[in-house]
Design a protein around this motif. Structure first.
Motif, PDB file in Angstrom:
ATOM      1  N   LEU A   1     -12.993  16.067  -6.714  1.00  0.00           N
ATOM      2  CA  LEU A   1     -11.666  15.458  -6.684  1.00  0.00           C
ATOM      3  C   LEU A   1     -11.703  14.087  -7.359  1.00  0.00           C
ATOM      4  O   LEU A   1     -10.794  13.729  -8.118  1.00  0.00           O
ATOM      5  N   GLY A   2     -12.767  13.327  -7.102  1.00  0.00           N
ATOM      6  CA  GLY A   2     -12.907  12.027  -7.758  1.00  0.00           C
ATOM      7  C   GLY A   2     -12.990  12.158  -9.266  1.00  0.00           C
ATOM      8  O   GLY A   2     -12.419  11.350 -10.009  1.00  0.00           O
ATOM      9  N   GLN A   3     -13.701  13.198  -9.756  1.00  0.00           N
ATOM     10  CA  GLN A   3     -13.789  13.437 -11.195  1.00  0.00           C
ATOM     11  C   GLN A   3     -12.418  13.774 -11.776  1.00  0.00           C
ATOM     12  O   GLN A   3     -12.087  13.357 -12.896  1.00  0.00           O
ATOM     13  N   ASN A   4     -11.633  14.524 -11.024  1.00  0.00           N
ATOM     14  CA  ASN A   4     -10.272  14.831 -11.480  1.00  0.00           C
ATOM     15  C   ASN A   4      -9.456  13.555 -11.643  1.00  0.00           C
ATOM     16  O   ASN A   4      -8.728  13.378 -12.636  1.00  0.00           O
ATOM     17  N   PHE A   5      -9.564  12.665 -10.668  1.00  0.00           N
ATOM     18  CA  PHE A   5      -8.826  11.401 -10.755  1.00  0.00           C
ATOM     19  C   PHE A   5      -9.345  10.544 -11.913  1.00  0.00           C
ATOM     20  O   PHE A   5      -8.564   9.873 -12.588  1.00  0.00           O
ATOM     21  N   HIS A   6     -10.655  10.562 -12.133  1.00  0.00           N
ATOM     22  CA  HIS A   6     -11.217   9.783 -13.243  1.00  0.00           C
ATOM     23  C   HIS A   6     -10.691  10.309 -14.578  1.00  0.00           C
ATOM     24  O   HIS A   6     -10.298   9.531 -15.462  1.00  0.00           O
ATOM     25  N   TYR A   7     -10.681  11.622 -14.734  1.00  0.00           N
ATOM     26  CA  TYR A   7     -10.152  12.244 -15.952  1.00  0.00           C
ATOM     27  C   TYR A   7      -8.692  11.850 -16.153  1.00  0.00           C
ATOM     28  O   TYR A   7      -8.275  11.488 -17.263  1.00  0.00           O
ATOM     29  N   THR A   8      -7.918  11.905 -15.073  1.00  0.00           N
ATOM     30  CA  THR A   8      -6.508  11.518 -15.151  1.00  0.00           C
ATOM     31  C   THR A   8      -6.364  10.052 -15.533  1.00  0.00           C
ATOM     32  O   THR A   8      -5.526   9.682 -16.368  1.00  0.00           O
ATOM     33  N   GLN A   9      -7.205   9.212 -14.952  1.00  0.00           N
ATOM     34  CA  GLN A   9      -7.175   7.783 -15.262  1.00  0.00           C
ATOM     35  C   GLN A   9      -7.409   7.536 -16.752  1.00  0.00           C
ATOM     36  O   GLN A   9      -6.669   6.777 -17.392  1.00  0.00           O
ATOM     37  N   VAL A  10      -8.418   8.181 -17.299  1.00  0.00           N
ATOM     38  CA  VAL A  10      -8.783   7.947 -18.701  1.00  0.00           C
ATOM     39  C   VAL A  10      -7.716   8.502 -19.644  1.00  0.00           C
ATOM     40  O   VAL A  10      -7.280   7.821 -20.582  1.00  0.00           O
ATOM     41  N   GLU A  11      -7.282   9.739 -19.419  1.00  0.00           N
ATOM     42  CA  GLU A  11      -6.293  10.344 -20.311  1.00  0.00           C
ATOM     43  C   GLU A  11      -4.961   9.599 -20.263  1.00  0.00           C
ATOM     44  O   GLU A  11      -4.322   9.376 -21.295  1.00  0.00           O
ATOM     45  N   CYS A  12      -4.545   9.196 -19.080  1.00  0.00           N
ATOM     46  CA  CYS A  12      -3.295   8.434 -18.977  1.00  0.00           C
ATOM     47  C   CYS A  12      -3.427   7.077 -19.664  1.00  0.00           C
ATOM     48  O   CYS A  12      -2.461   6.565 -20.238  1.00  0.00           O
ATOM     49  N   GLY A  13      -4.632   6.502 -19.626  1.00  0.00           N
ATOM     50  CA  GLY A  13      -4.862   5.252 -20.335  1.00  0.00           C
ATOM     51  C   GLY A  13      -4.717   5.419 -21.834  1.00  0.00           C
ATOM     52  O   GLY A  13      -4.129   4.572 -22.521  1.00  0.00           O
ATOM     53  N   VAL A  14      -5.258   6.520 -22.375  1.00  0.00           N
ATOM     54  CA  VAL A  14      -5.134   6.792 -23.809  1.00  0.00           C
ATOM     55  C   VAL A  14      -3.672   7.046 -24.173  1.00  0.00           C
ATOM     56  O   VAL A  14      -3.178   6.561 -25.204  1.00  0.00           O
ATOM     57  N   ILE A  15      -2.966   7.800 -23.329  1.00  0.00           N
ATOM     58  CA  ILE A  15      -1.543   8.065 -23.590  1.00  0.00           C
ATOM     59  C   ILE A  15      -0.743   6.771 -23.565  1.00  0.00           C
ATOM     60  O   ILE A  15       0.114   6.528 -24.420  1.00  0.00           O
TER      61      ILE A  15
END
Length: 643
Positions: A72-86
């Motif tokens: 679950l933490g990895q999912n949030f990390h992925y979301t954090q990074v992709e949303c940052g790029v967006i």
């Protein structure tokens, strides 16, 4: 905005006129909020939920729960990074569209001031002339503007651009000869309108495919492939955002003064900081002088991407051929050509990737261990590159935030250290944190395992196939000295920025790591404005199992003997120290555990060269190191006090 038919612009006059770039800014801010929320959720899982559970739960069921929480933490990390790029991508798009919209609005205002009319297609209608020419009033008319074709490079000649430039020049010449003075002004406004539309179209065509690519799989598992896609997405956005990032003050050189880097970061707006972290995580993560939490955020992105990249490369290696041998006769066998080719080409790649991934697994385990054994604090990944330093790797990881710590211990490992065996070195740092924290109730401690140099691979003849061991040479220490110096200066700058003062800092070198410290003390950085009485920004230096520090006396390195400490052990540690003396790593055959060196010689119960951090028995060696980190000098047990 989208293309309607091939060859038509994606943005027309009417669309640009109605455009509200602020809506893109709003969307970008919403993605930044999502990124921040995902990052907070990730941190809460790692640092609070799992940490608290580890203190009270154990067993198979608990481990299964920890595994699910890590995912679950990895999912949030992925979301954090992709949303940052967006977020950064949308801000870059909004910046370009805002510039185009301002051009258009200014042109429309000038048209209104001139009493011109702008049609729905962007053409400009101008009135008849004010005075007769050749007995009649020049009639009014309309003009359609043309945009200047942008050249990517000055050369080679671009025929389309040249044709466009020639046409524009002929139109301007014609307007200048028109008896109606309004014609020329109308054409100038029409050209500005056309240019604004062209600029907006260019921005749309640049960013639309990049933004469309920023989408995740429709499942709840963040795979290695997903992180590889993040790396591609970031590279694409970084290329597209060159102009946007170019408008921001460029970062200082990585090998420059960390104090300059610290000031550069302080001067950036939050949007600019977010842009650099999201699009240049490797550069930001490696920049000394920046805050520890910023470097950690950037390096964790690099870590996730590189781990996924290496996993994909390993999976792509063909399996070992089953037919290893072929028969030439009744009792004669030889290796098959197929197997020999795999052994020579694929096996070295496989072993190198497996080793690097083992090291990455160790780092991930440390992330997952926060609050577990020894109640370890949050980990900060201050540097990571699996291919750095002649592919030995770079790992700089801290227990606790060094920017706010009252006491900081920086541990430098020695010979044979590579990413693949980094577990032993990180374990030493963990033990130093646990013991020194116990000695400093009410104070914060951070210990850092610093590995950012090409360490010798052999300490004795025959190691790694070397007849002449690499550790007999000072070359590796001399080459690593600039990197260690920049890190130390960067840590000092970051702590001053965050806390307004300096941490009590102890620099510990094990084995060849102490040789590196000696060379670092002698190295004068190109940005140093003075030669300090103590050339390193640390309070204490500890040499553990040292083969020599390239100096005959601590004072020759600028060290205060009262704050220089050394310890030796038994067994093979004697071989290492005496070997260093004999090959010239000391100064005139003097090593730190010799009285002539002028350091405090600490008592030690280490039975071997690697035994200085053992917790068995009274753990004298470990406790003495921790006492120095904690500033508990009077509690250090000594064989001999420095003169």
């Amino acid at each position: 905005m989208a293309r309607t038919r091939a060859g038509e612009p994606t943005v027309d006059f009417a669309a640009l006129k109605a455009l509200k770039p602020a809506e893109f800014e709003t969307a970008a801010n919403e993605y930044r909020t999502l990124s921040g929320m995902a990052g907070t959720a990730k941190d809460n899982i790692e640092q609070q939920i799992v940490a608290t559970m580890r203190k009270s739960l154990e067993g198979d069921a608990a481990e299964a729960a920890f595994t699910q929480l890590r995912m679950l933490g990895q999912n949030f990390h992925y979301t954090q990074v992709e949303c940052g790029v967006i977020c950064t991508s949308l801000k870059a798009l909004a910046s370009s569209l805002e510039a185009a919209k301002k051009k258009l609005d200014a042109a429309l205002q000038d048209a209104a001031n001139e009493k011109f009319t702008v049609a729905a297609d962007g053409s400009v209608h101008y009135p008849p002339g004010d005075k007769e020419v050749d007995g009649k009033i020049p009639p009014g008319g309309s003009v359609t503007g043309g945009a200047k074709v942008k050249r990517d490079t000055p050369a080679p000649i671009n025929p389309a651009a040249d044709a466009g430039d020639l046409a524009a020049a002929l139109r301007r010449q014609s307007a200048a000869q028109d008896p109606n003075p309004h014609h020329g002004k109308a054409l100038e406004i029409a050209d500005r309108i056309a240019q604004a539309v062209a600029d907006a179209t260019e921005a749309d065509e640049l960013w639309a495919p990049k933004l469309r690519a920023l989408k995740a799989d429709d499942d709840l598992t963040v795979s290695a492939g997903d992180w590889v896609d993040v790396q591609k997405d970031t590279a694409g956005a970084r290329e597209a955002a060159k102009d946007y990032l170019g408008a921001i003050k460029a970062p200082p050189a990585a090998d420059g003064d960390p104090r300059v880097a610290a000031e550069w970061w302080k001067e950036l707006s939050q949007d600019q900081k977010d842009a650099y972290v999201s699009l240049h995580p490797a550069s930001i993560g490696a920049l000394n002088g920046l805050p520890a939490d910023v470097r950690d955020e950037a390096n964790r992105v690099v870590f996730a991407e590189k781990r996924a990249e290496y996993q994909a490369q390993l999976a792509a290696i063909p399996p070992e051929p089953k037919n290893k041998l072929k028969r030439l006769g009744p009792d004669t066998y030889v290796y098959t050509d197929e197997w020999l080719k795999w052994k020579n080409e694929q096996k070295p790649k496989k072993e190198a990737l497996e080793s690097a991934l083992a090291g990455m697994a160790t780092i991930q385990n440390r992330f997952d261990s926060t609050g577990g054994k020894d109640s370890l604090p949050e980990a900060y990944l201050l540097g990571f590159d699996p291919s750095a330093n002649n592919k030995d790797g770079r790992v700089i990881i801290a227990n606790g935030n060094p920017d706010t710590a009252d006491h900081t211990g920086i541990f430098v490992p020695g010979t044979k250290t590579v990413l693949g065996n980094i577990e032993d070195e990180m374990d030493k740092s963990d033990k130093l944190w646990a013991e020194s924290s116990r000695l400093t109730p009410g104070k914060s401690v951070s210990t850092i395992m610093w590995f950012d140099y090409d360490a010798p691979r052999s300490a004795a003849p025959g190691d790694s196939g070397d007849i002449f061991p690499e550790a007999r040479l000072d070359d590796y220490a001399a080459k690593g000295a600039p990197a260690l110096r920049r890190f130390l200066d960067g840590s000092e700058a970051a702590h001053q920025t965050a806390s307004g003062n300096s941490s009590h800092t102890t620099l510990i070198g094990h084995s060849y790591g102490s040789t590196l410290i000696g060379d670092t003390a002698k190295y004068r950085s190109p940005y140093a404005d003075v030669w300090y009485s103590n050339p390193l920004p640390v309070d204490d230096v500890v040499a553990v199992g040292s083969p020599g520090m390239q100096a005959q006396r601590a004072a020759d390195l600028g060290f205060d003997g009262k704050h220089t400490w050394a310890m030796g052990g038994g067994g093979d540690d004697t071989f290492v120290r005496e070997g260093g003396r004999n090959v010239g790593l000391g100064g005139n055959r003097v090593i730190p555990t010799d009285p002539e060196f002028g350091a405090n010689i600490m008592e030690s119960d280490a039975a071997s060269h690697g035994g200085f951090w053992e917790r068995t028995g009274e753990a004298v060696s470990l406790k003495n190191q921790a006492r120095v980190i904690a500033g508990r000098y009077d509690d250090v047990t000594l064989k001999r006090e420095a003169p």
